[in-house]
Enzyme design. Sequence first.
Site, PDB file in Angstrom:
ATOM      1  N   ASP A  67     -10.173  -4.432  -4.931  1.00 55.77           N
ATOM      2  CA  ASP A  67      -9.566  -3.386  -4.106  1.00 55.77           C
ATOM      3  C   ASP A  67     -10.365  -2.098  -4.241  1.00 55.77           C
ATOM      4  OD1 ASP A  67      -7.953  -1.490  -2.892  1.00 55.77           O
ATOM      5  OD2 ASP A  67      -6.091  -2.404  -3.595  1.00 55.77           O
ATOM      6  N   HIS A 108      -8.085  -4.910  -0.776  1.00 54.21           N
ATOM      7  CA  HIS A 108      -6.859  -4.154  -0.544  1.00 54.21           C
ATOM      8  C   HIS A 108      -5.916  -4.917   0.392  1.00 54.21           C
ATOM      9  CE1 HIS A 108      -4.405  -0.581  -0.825  1.00 54.21           C
ATOM     10  NE2 HIS A 108      -4.256  -0.565   0.488  1.00 54.21           N
ATOM     11  N   SER A 159       0.833  -1.197   0.000  1.00 55.85           N
ATOM     12  CA  SER A 159       0.000   0.000   0.000  1.00 55.85           C
ATOM     13  C   SER A 159       0.875   1.257   0.000  1.00 55.85           C
ATOM     14  CB  SER A 159      -0.960  -0.084   1.188  1.00 55.85           C
ATOM     15  OG  SER A 159      -1.951   0.893   1.119  1.00 55.85           O
TER      16      SER A 159
END
Lengths: 213, 310
Positions: free
Chosen positions: A165, A196, A115
């Site tokens: 996601d 995610h 991320s």
Amino acid sequence: MAAIAADRRAPTELSFLHRFEPATAESRPPLLLLHGTGGDENDLISLGRMVAPGSALLSPRGKVLENGMPRFFRRLAEGVFDEEDVIRRANELADFVAEARKAYGLATPIAVGFSNGANIAAAMLLLRPEALAGAALLRAMTPLSEPPKADLTGKPVLILSGAMDSIVPADNSGRLADILTEAGADVRRQVLPAGHGLTQADATIAARWFAER
Amino acid sequence: MARNGIHHVTAIAGPARRNYDFYTRTLGLRFVKKTVNFDDPGTYHFYFGDETGQPGTILTFFPWEHVAPGQLGVGETQETSFRIPESAIGYWTHRLLEKGVAHEPARKSFGETVISFRDPDGMRLALVSVPGAESEEAWSDGEIPVEYAIRGFHGVTLLLKKGDATAAILTDVFGFNEVAREEATIRLKAGDTEIGGIVDLRVVGDFPRGRQGGGSVHHIAFRAADDAAQAEMARKLAEKHGVHTTEQKDRNYFRSVYFREPGGVLFEIATDIPGFAADEPVESLGLALKLPAPLEPLRDKIEAVLPELA
């Protein structure tokens, strides 16, 4: 307990608070582990051990705080980055990698970022290509709207995105793959049946990818 | 006829293929469903059981290729046991030896002969010889003679610091009664349910907490005939025991609510309906990868990341 080698410095003496685990297997490339928003230097250690057994692990904590949550650069909103800060922080982190390489006697590391950590790794690849030998980018976005021309010839990059996601739009990670491919990187991108969050497939595919390095 | 007792047991495994081989080949259970973890569709969810996967016979796994081994501790399921006929003890002793399965010599517990053993991930299992099990239905693919085959669960043993609050829920909400005590273990039985009718509470006081991982039981599910029975159990739990369940989740083959019982074990209440023939015929259970409708569009991506089974 063996005596600590004289050239080892305490983690506090380098420019990022970090965790370091020495290699247990010779000749494996070291990993630079970069956590996601709200994580810390401990987050990805077990993932690092899983995907690259025997590699040295260098895991810094992001210096930017967003409501008390560590990150690697400032953002203005979800998915909207402060690009000036991205550039400054990517350089700062590349400097830390150089320091840590000297302190711990490491080869050029391969980044494993999740991320926000994947976004800063992508920025480092584009801005300071010498700092990384490659990168596994998990749930990454394109960090810079106008990426600089970088020479990433032959650097392996793995991009794993989640089909479900809700944070990263699919075309955004596709664009990142294009930018890195254009810069000469050896990009492998796979869209996983995931959101995610990290899943078993991320670990399995990353482990297989590292085994080829 | 509504029955109480264990509906299924779900555990965490290591590599999928090893898990699949052990339960189908070594133990001879039927592979009744090949699906995925709905919350992580890149991870399998395996269901093993009898011919149709009746409640009380279903053992399910989430296999992880790189799992870290679990560490048993208090607030967890210590052992999961299967029923076999009394005449099958010799056969199974020999089979475990022949297959190289780590096991302990037969012992007596609550008057029954018990052989404790471990699956490849260290999950603690047992075979318990039970009078009358020979007349219970069993499934066999032919390798294990049907007269020796496993007859579903005997029960589970929970390792607890204290047993009272857990026993209260089992008796008051799930229809169990205390039937015996032996040393530190309290035996509870669900009415006249034979298959999956036993929960043993092993009360050990201060004992370290465990760590979930490969070989750990993730949760124990108890039976509810249908949604109404489940809702009634949830209501009782809240009103009399101050324990609240999650909202109902549709697991395709049953519908579930979850709660953590006072001793720390994750419990589930699962409906007997609709069962495993909901999306494929009984004859071909387990052969195809079955996905819930919302995941069907991702089938290609899912099949691309799941480990090979053969």
